[in-house]
Design a protein around this motif. Structure first.
Motif, PDB file in Angstrom:
ATOM      1  N   THR A  18       1.304  -1.302   0.412  1.00 55.01           N
ATOM      2  CA  THR A  18      -0.024  -0.042  -0.357  1.00 55.01           C
ATOM      3  C   THR A  18       1.037   1.257  -0.229  1.00 55.01           C
ATOM      4  O   THR A  18       0.157   2.074  -0.343  1.00 55.01           O
ATOM      5  CB  THR A  18      -0.711  -0.171   1.624  1.00 55.01           C
ATOM      6  N   LEU A  19       1.981   1.230   0.822  1.00 51.63           N
ATOM      7  CA  LEU A  19       2.290   2.349   1.001  1.00 51.63           C
ATOM      8  C   LEU A  19       3.311   2.540  -0.290  1.00 51.63           C
ATOM      9  O   LEU A  19       3.957   3.935  -0.961  1.00 51.63           O
ATOM     10  CB  LEU A  19       3.793   2.659   2.107  1.00 51.63           C
ATOM     11  N   LEU A  20       3.843   1.714  -1.145  1.00 50.61           N
ATOM     12  CA  LEU A  20       4.828   1.649  -1.996  1.00 50.61           C
ATOM     13  C   LEU A  20       3.391   2.361  -2.998  1.00 50.61           C
ATOM     14  O   LEU A  20       4.201   2.741  -3.649  1.00 50.61           O
ATOM     15  CB  LEU A  20       5.145   0.236  -2.461  1.00 50.61           C
ATOM     16  N   ALA A  21       2.255   1.645  -3.377  1.00 50.11           N
ATOM     17  CA  ALA A  21       1.807   2.342  -3.878  1.00 50.11           C
ATOM     18  C   ALA A  21       1.018   3.683  -4.497  1.00 50.11           C
ATOM     19  O   ALA A  21       0.745   4.394  -4.784  1.00 50.11           O
ATOM     20  CB  ALA A  21       0.076   1.317  -3.960  1.00 50.11           C
ATOM     21  N   ILE A  22       0.950   3.848  -2.748  1.00 46.42           N
ATOM     22  CA  ILE A  22       1.144   6.139  -2.163  1.00 46.42           C
ATOM     23  C   ILE A  22       1.497   6.349  -2.964  1.00 46.42           C
ATOM     24  O   ILE A  22       1.781   7.696  -3.314  1.00 46.42           O
ATOM     25  CB  ILE A  22       0.590   5.973  -0.841  1.00 46.42           C
ATOM     26  N   GLN A  76      -1.076  11.093 -12.616  1.00 52.24           N
ATOM     27  CA  GLN A  76      -1.052  12.137 -11.360  1.00 52.24           C
ATOM     28  C   GLN A  76      -0.239  11.633 -10.448  1.00 52.24           C
ATOM     29  O   GLN A  76      -0.699  10.307  -9.913  1.00 52.24           O
ATOM     30  CB  GLN A  76      -1.951  13.354 -11.386  1.00 52.24           C
ATOM     31  N   PRO A  77       0.163  12.135  -9.288  1.00 50.73           N
ATOM     32  CA  PRO A  77       1.228  11.997  -8.210  1.00 50.73           C
ATOM     33  C   PRO A  77      -0.789  11.599  -6.900  1.00 50.73           C
ATOM     34  O   PRO A  77      -1.304  12.303  -7.333  1.00 50.73           O
ATOM     35  CB  PRO A  77       2.084  13.030  -7.505  1.00 50.73           C
ATOM     36  N   ALA A  78      -0.503  10.205  -6.468  1.00 49.89           N
ATOM     37  CA  ALA A  78      -1.034  10.784  -5.467  1.00 49.89           C
ATOM     38  C   ALA A  78      -1.180  11.603  -4.530  1.00 49.89           C
ATOM     39  O   ALA A  78      -2.374  11.674  -3.992  1.00 49.89           O
ATOM     40  CB  ALA A  78      -0.685   8.892  -4.544  1.00 49.89           C
ATOM     41  N   GLU A  79      -0.534  12.114  -4.045  1.00 43.61           N
ATOM     42  CA  GLU A  79       0.000  12.846  -3.363  1.00 43.61           C
ATOM     43  C   GLU A  79      -1.046  14.484  -4.217  1.00 43.61           C
ATOM     44  O   GLU A  79      -0.590  14.794  -5.487  1.00 43.61           O
ATOM     45  CB  GLU A  79       0.617  13.442  -2.226  1.00 43.61           C
ATOM     46  N   ALA A  80      -1.405  15.157  -2.908  1.00 41.03           N
ATOM     47  CA  ALA A  80      -1.921  16.597  -3.817  1.00 41.03           C
ATOM     48  C   ALA A  80      -0.782  17.179  -4.561  1.00 41.03           C
ATOM     49  O   ALA A  80       0.711  17.363  -3.196  1.00 41.03           O
ATOM     50  CB  ALA A  80      -2.609  17.659  -2.672  1.00 41.03           C
ATOM     51  N   LYS A  81      -0.318  17.522  -5.469  1.00 38.44           N
ATOM     52  CA  LYS A  81       0.259  18.685  -6.448  1.00 38.44           C
ATOM     53  C   LYS A  81       0.394  20.110  -6.254  1.00 38.44           C
ATOM     54  O   LYS A  81      -0.722  20.363  -5.904  1.00 38.44           O
ATOM     55  CB  LYS A  81       0.156  18.183  -8.385  1.00 38.44           C
ATOM     56  N   PRO A  82       1.556  20.649  -5.920  1.00 40.95           N
ATOM     57  CA  PRO A  82       1.203  22.197  -5.222  1.00 40.95           C
ATOM     58  C   PRO A  82       0.807  22.857  -6.720  1.00 40.95           C
ATOM     59  O   PRO A  82       0.931  22.080  -7.461  1.00 40.95           O
ATOM     60  CB  PRO A  82       2.791  22.561  -5.246  1.00 40.95           C
ATOM     61  N   ASN A  83       0.135  24.257  -6.233  1.00 41.59           N
ATOM     62  CA  ASN A  83      -0.485  25.053  -7.151  1.00 41.59           C
ATOM     63  C   ASN A  83       0.981  25.544  -7.823  1.00 41.59           C
ATOM     64  O   ASN A  83       1.319  25.215  -7.243  1.00 41.59           O
ATOM     65  CB  ASN A  83      -1.030  25.970  -7.027  1.00 41.59           C
ATOM     66  N   SER A  84       0.767  26.607  -9.010  1.00 47.99           N
ATOM     67  CA  SER A  84       1.590  27.038  -9.520  1.00 47.99           C
ATOM     68  C   SER A  84       2.283  28.575  -8.294  1.00 47.99           C
ATOM     69  O   SER A  84       3.685  28.563  -8.701  1.00 47.99           O
ATOM     70  CB  SER A  84       1.057  27.456 -10.764  1.00 47.99           C
ATOM     71  N   THR A  92       5.000  11.667   0.160  1.00 51.87           N
ATOM     72  CA  THR A  92       4.595  11.899   1.802  1.00 51.87           C
ATOM     73  C   THR A  92       3.728  12.742   2.742  1.00 51.87           C
ATOM     74  O   THR A  92       3.889  13.260   3.075  1.00 51.87           O
ATOM     75  CB  THR A  92       5.560  11.206   3.431  1.00 51.87           C
ATOM     76  N   GLY A  93       2.393  12.516   1.615  1.00 52.70           N
ATOM     77  CA  GLY A  93       1.546  13.277   3.096  1.00 52.70           C
ATOM     78  C   GLY A  93       0.183  12.913   3.507  1.00 52.70           C
ATOM     79  O   GLY A  93       0.390  11.107   3.755  1.00 52.70           O
TER      80      GLY A  93
END
Length: 210
Positions: free
Chosen positions: A8-12, A89-97, A124-125
């Motif tokens: 699970t962690l590797l997937a995230i 897209q990355p699992a965790e949120a992508k930073p805005n511009s 790791t979010g």
């Protein structure tokens, strides 16, 4: 030994998906600066997972949050993350511009970008932290808890390898190859997310299991 938490962690975390971001953020860096960034990111990823495993449940108790509620919320977060991954897209949120600009400015000023934004939130979010806390609650012995922290070491090593080999990986896999792997991991994560939510819902509403 149960390897489901590690899968699970590797997937995230999916360090391969962060390779393009690493290349972007470290443009103009010397080889030594890149090495420091890689090492810092790997160590930080391990520390986030270890701290979540050892202190996460205490924090929930402090705020009076039941684990069942946390499982449902965490499962929903994992499901959202899996949908992001299915869209490559990355699992965790992508930073805005604006955050990207700030990150570039900090790098130009000499501040390390290994912790923010590479490790937090890209690697790791919230989804990673909630997953570790849920599995920490399922640990029945100190050995299982130590194993969970040990999985953090594996994640740290995987992160180090992926970022240290970022340029060769990018050349071999290409953007298409990285996207395919991200989508496959997203599919696995979606199934795990449903399982986590189901367990939480059964605890909140026992009648569902009848």
């Amino acid at each position: 030994m149960d390897f489901k938490p590690l899968v699970t962690l590797l997937a995230i975390v999916n360090p391969l998906a962060i390779v393009p971001f690493f290349i972007h953020y470290t443009q103009g860096f010397t080889l030594e600066q890149r090495r420091r960034t890689v090492t810092t990111a790997a160590i930080t990823a391990f520390l986030v997972i270890a701290a979540s495993a050892l202190l996460g449940l205490r924090i929930l108790e402090f705020f009076g949050i039941s684990l069942a509620s946390f499982q449902v919320g965490g499962g929903m977060l994992l499901l959202i993350s899996s949908l992001n991954m299915l869209n490559a897209q990355p699992a965790e949120a992508k930073p805005n511009s604006h955050e990207l600009e700030d990150g570039a400015q900090k790098a130009a000023m000499g501040a390390s970008i290994a912790v923010v934004p590479l490790t937090i939130p890209l690697l790791t979010g919230p989804a990673t932290i909630s997953t570790v806390v849920i599995y920490a609650d399922q640990a029945r012995t100190w050995l299982q808890l130590v194993a969970l922290v040990g999985y953090g070491v594996v994640i740290g090593v995987a992160t180090w390898l992926a970022l240290a080999l970022a340029y060769p990986i990018s050349r071999v896999l290409g953007r298409t190859g990285i996207n395919v792997m991200t989508r496959l991991m997203g599919l696995i994560l979606a199934a795990l997310a449903v399982e986590v939510m189901a367990l939480g819902l059964l605890k909140l509403f026992p009648s569902l299991g009848r």
